[in-house]
Write an enzyme that holds these catalytic residues in place. Structure first.
Site, short mmCIF file in Angstrom:
data_model
loop_
_atom_site.label_atom_id
_atom_site.label_comp_id
_atom_site.label_asym_id
_atom_site.label_seq_id
_atom_site.Cartn_x
_atom_site.Cartn_y
_atom_site.Cartn_z
N THR A 255 27.72 39.35 54.30
CA THR A 255 28.78 40.11 53.63
C THR A 255 29.31 39.33 52.44
OG1 THR A 255 30.67 39.19 54.84
CG2 THR A 255 29.50 41.06 55.84
N ASP A 256 29.74 40.05 51.42
CA ASP A 256 30.59 39.42 50.42
C ASP A 256 31.89 39.03 51.13
OD1 ASP A 256 31.39 38.46 47.96
OD2 ASP A 256 31.06 40.33 46.88
#
Length: 489
Positions: A255-256
């Site tokens: 994930t960012d």
């Protein structure tokens, strides 16, 4: 009553944390020993090479296969060289040069430097197709606006990094290049049909998957046709149906940063965001830059609670942790013993410079650099021609506050070199360029994303395709403001 140790370790195996300062605190190492997947290094963790090497060694003291990640894109996003600017041009410059073999060499050099410091995962390359000139967060981080070009360079960058023994993490799936908002601050929307995504945004991801990228990072963007009201990071349709099933990616989905507003606005916080990301198909959850032991434990507790109440299936979390463990095992393999070649980035930056107009008659100028805000991704990294000038006067001004007449008086009979980033959308920038060009010979140096805008009346327009230390040196050389043997104007 404390958490079940087995479930706590399982949850920790999906988390990528961070810590403050140049020395890992005890809690950061202890969490690694307890099963934390790893840590991301930011500029605040970087002082000098030997200190970074000592820090990564300390983390490996917690567990030998700890993941140590960093955002080292070259160009405008650098952590290793945050105090000076990167010695490598970024993706836009490499795309402008158009030499995929050079792109591979540059990324291999970056990977070699990271490997020597004990860093095992590079949260790069950015493979977004920058289809919008006013994109506030991608811009020069992109190889260009043409999907075919971006795909070729993205694959080369991935191959170069991983040949150096550092895992690549291509970002930001399914493509952040068409946004006009920054997901660090809000949830951007790309309201296009899936077919347009397949034609414009997804070819680079197909290319890096074919090249064997070890990881792909999600985007905190909303694509209503696929994600509904939430971001791609929380969308099973994007992470599982599209990335896994349609494109066949079997590596780690990262994930960012879950602390970004594009995620927290949708989830209500980092911990619930972690649960939603895992449920959608993410494997490694990047918590963010501002992390302490309490935040890690809060996220772990939320994951364990979700396993208990049915929001998460244990098999899904075990699958995620297993993929992360496989990545960690890959990073433990023997790394090539190599040294990054001296001067590669500076030579590449020279090849990227484009000059429109005539540079003759611009000798001995007043250099005027316009203040430009940095994105959170870039951070406050020095940029411009200043470090490279050989006795040439430079002043720095805010475009909206600058008095053209005062600048004219300061310049006197000298020409003016106006230096900026994203000048076409900088408040007051186009107007100042036009006002100065009305009375003086002016060269504009654009160090941001090169839009179609060109100021009327200027003698020359110089494009660097980035604002790294290497880009600044190349621009100064092109203007004859610093000496470099072998450079030909």
């Amino acid at each position: 009553m404390g958490l079940d140790p087995g479930l706590r370790r399982l949850a920790l195996g999906t988390l990528l944390a961070a810590y403050p300062g140049p020395v890992p605190p005890d809690w950061a190492v202890e969490l690694v020993a307890d099963g934390l997947a790893g840590h991301t290094l930011f500029g605040t963790n970087i002082h000098r090479p030997e200190q970074v090497a000592a820090a990564t060694a300390a983390l490996r003291g917690g567990r030998s296969d700890v993941l140590v990640a960093i955002d080292e894109e070259g160009g405008d996003v650098t952590r290793l060289a945050h105090a000076t600017g990167s010695p490598y041009p970024g993706n836009a410059a490499l795309g402008a040069i158009g030499d995929v073999a050079l792109t591979r060499r540059v990324y291999h050099a970056i990977g070699t430097e990271l490997a020597a410091l004990g860093i095992t995962v590079n949260l790069a390359p950015t493979v977004d197709v920058n289809s919008t000139d006013d994109n506030p967060v991608i811009g020069t981080r992109s190889f260009g606006a043409d999907p075919v070009q971006v795909a070729a360079h993205s694959a080369a960058a991935t191959t170069g990094l991983q040949a150096a023994g550092v895992a690549a993490c291509a970002k930001h799936f399914p493509g952040h290049g068409a946004t006009i908002a920054d997901s660090h601050h809000e949830l951007p929307t790309v309201d296009v049909p899936p077919e347009l995504l397949r034609q414009r945004d997804l070819p680079p991801f197909a290319a890096v998957i074919a090249a064997g990228t070890k990881a792909v990072m999600t985007a905190h963007i909303r694509v209503p046709a696929l994600t509904g009201d939430g971001p791609a990071t929380f969308s099973r349709a994007v992470l599982t149906d599209l990335l896994r099933d349609r494109y066949g990616f079997d590596g780690v989905v990262v994930t960012d940063a879950l602390e970004m507003r594009g995620a927290t606005l949708a989830a209500g916080g980092v911990a619930p965001g972690a649960v939603r990301a895992l449920a959608a198909g993410a494997d490694l959850l990047c918590i963010g830059a501002k992390v302490d032991a309490d935040l890690v434990e809060t996220v772990v507790a939320e994951i364990v609670a979700a396993l208990a109440d049915g929001r998460l299936d244990r098999a899904r979390v075990e699958q995620a942790a297993g993929r992360v463990a496989a990545l960690a095992a890959w990073t433990r393999t023997d790394r090539p013993d190599a040294t990054a070649p001296d001067g590669l980035g500076y030579a590449a930056a020279r090849r990227a410079v484009r000059v429109e107009g005539i540079l003759a008659g611009l000798e001995g100028p007043l250099v005027v650099q316009l203040h430009a805000h940095s994105t959170i991704a870039e951070g406050r990294v020095p940029w411009g021609l200043g470090p490279h000038l050989d006795g040439t006067e430079e002043i720095r001004v805010v475009a909206t506050e600058a008095d053209p007449e005062a600048l004219r008086r300061r310049a006197g009979t000298r020409p003016i070199v106006l230096v900026g980033r994203h000048l076409h959308r900088l408040p007051g920038g186009p107007e100042l360029a036009a006002a100065l060009a009305a009375t003086h010979p002016v060269a504009v140096v654009e160090m941001g994303w090169p839009a179609a805008w060109r100021p009327a009346g200027v003698r020359a327009f110089v494009t660097t395709f980035g604002a790294s230390h290497a880009n600044g040196q190349a621009a100064a050389e092109a203007l004859g403001l610093t000496a470099h043997p072998g450079f030909t104007r």
